[in-house]
Motif scaffolding. Structure first.
Motif, short mmCIF file in Angstrom:
data_model
loop_
_atom_site.label_atom_id
_atom_site.label_comp_id
_atom_site.label_asym_id
_atom_site.label_seq_id
_atom_site.Cartn_x
_atom_site.Cartn_y
_atom_site.Cartn_z
N ALA A 136 26.74 -13.14 25.50
CA ALA A 136 25.89 -12.70 26.61
C ALA A 136 26.11 -11.22 26.88
O ALA A 136 27.21 -10.68 26.67
N ASP A 137 25.06 -10.56 27.36
CA ASP A 137 25.15 -9.16 27.78
C ASP A 137 25.85 -9.06 29.13
O ASP A 137 25.70 -9.93 29.99
N GLN A 166 18.50 -11.18 26.09
CA GLN A 166 19.71 -10.49 25.66
C GLN A 166 19.30 -9.32 24.76
O GLN A 166 18.50 -9.49 23.84
N GLY A 214 24.91 -9.91 23.64
CA GLY A 214 24.38 -11.26 23.66
C GLY A 214 23.46 -11.56 22.49
O GLY A 214 23.40 -12.70 22.01
#
Length: 338
Positions: free
Chosen positions: A97-98, A117, A121
């Motif tokens: 995930a970002d 994302q 991500g």
């Protein structure tokens, strides 16, 4: 239909590990059981499970986050370790995930699985999307980060999220039924080679005054608001110093220096500062100086005149009363001299 909401705990602190070796493959192997009784102190968890980088022959010291280095086009591999701290088998979903800063307070957070994302991500692929961990055991899940050839230099930040597959609670909000799932995330700090440009800026500086009920009272609820934006390509931990001056440059208030949360590249945080005891009537200038690890980064100023309408009406009434008294006095003197 139940809408599922995932609540996430992320890693707050870390040691400085060695960077994992680059890999040539594009598919990490599946997860594997490991014999380790409990996670190291400081490992991120929620009491039921914990998540941290796995200890390997290249990283003998326990790590609390992933610190990676590379170049555009590299493929980097590493391994996340998941501890089941309960007395029953648990099933998890694992994904990249970002990272981002929350709008409310600038805290670090990781984007949900269904959100778009763009960085970590999107680049991260785990070996086992779904993982079962026996009671009281741990499982290592390898993953790879495939950096695109056109990736920009600087910091790219995200994490590996481990979410419970089980919906742990259900509640109704309005007409919607929400299912709550918990998740724990370990941060990934990836720095790509190239020119590093630290930069932060103060924007949208403004002051809001609520007029007092009494004519000569201080403003009610005076609030200074501004926004800090990371305009560079490295993460920063800025501090803000605010000074308010009045007529002729006299200092009205020097606010204590305020430390901001770690601000990721391209992210911003809205800051609100309450000012009790602001002057009821003055020409005020507010200055914000923003500093980071590399020194002074930005200065913003705004001015306003504090003059509540109640005070203005009272002053006009006083002037009118004085004028009437003077006129009456002149009239009486004229009659006496007649």
């Amino acid at each position: 239909m139940i809408r599922v909401i995932t609540t996430l705990v992320v890693l707050l602190s870390a040691l400085a590990p060695l960077s994992p070796a680059r890999a040539d493959g594009t598919s990490p192997p599946a997860g594997r059981d490991v014999k380790e009784e409990k996670p190291a102190p400081g490992t991120t968890g929620n009491g039921s499970w914990a998540v941290a980088p796995a200890t390997t022959s290249k990283t003998l010291t326990p790590r609390l986050r992933f610190t990676l280095e590379g170049r555009a086009g590299d493929v980097i591999n590493d391994t996340v370790r998941i501890w089941n701290l309960t007395g029953k088998k648990m099933k998890f979903e694992v994904y990249g995930a970002d990272g981002y800063n929350t709008a409310r307070d600038g805290a670090f957070a990781l984007r949900g699985e269904e959100e778009p994302q763009k960085g970590i991500g999107r680049w991260t692929k785990v070996g086992s999307r779904e993982v079962s961990v026996p009671a009281g055991r741990a499982v290592d899940v390898p993953f790879i980060v495939s950096i695109p050839p056109n990736a920009t230099p600087g910091d790219h930040i995200g994490g590996v999220v481990v979410a419970n597959k089980e919906v742990e609670a259900v509640k109704q909000t309005g007409g919607a039924v929400l299912g709550l799932r918990r998740a724990v995330g370990a941060r990934i700090y990836l720095r790509l080679e190239g020119s590093l440009v630290p930069g932060a800026r103060v924007e949208d500086l403004r002051v809001r005054n609520t007029e007092p009920e009494l004519p000569w009272g201080s403003p009610v609820g005076t609030v200074i608001r501004y926004r800090i934006v990371n305009v560079g390509n490295v993460r920063l931990t800025p501090t803000a110093q605010i000074r308010a001056t009045g007529l002729f440059g006299r200092v009205l208030r020097d606010f204590p220096e305020r430390a901001m949360p770690e601000l990721l590249p391209g992210e911003d945080v809205e800051v609100e500062l309450k000012w009790p005891g602001a002057p009821p009537a003055d020409a005020v200038k507010v200055t914000v100086e923003l500093k980071t690890q590399v020194g002074l980064q930005s200065v913003a100023r705004t001015s306003y005149v504090s003059l509540p309408w109640q005070t203005l009406v009272s002053v006009l009434a006083l002037v009118l009363a004085v004028a009437l008294l003077l006129r009456l006095r002149r009239h009486l003197i004229a009659r006496r001299n007649a």
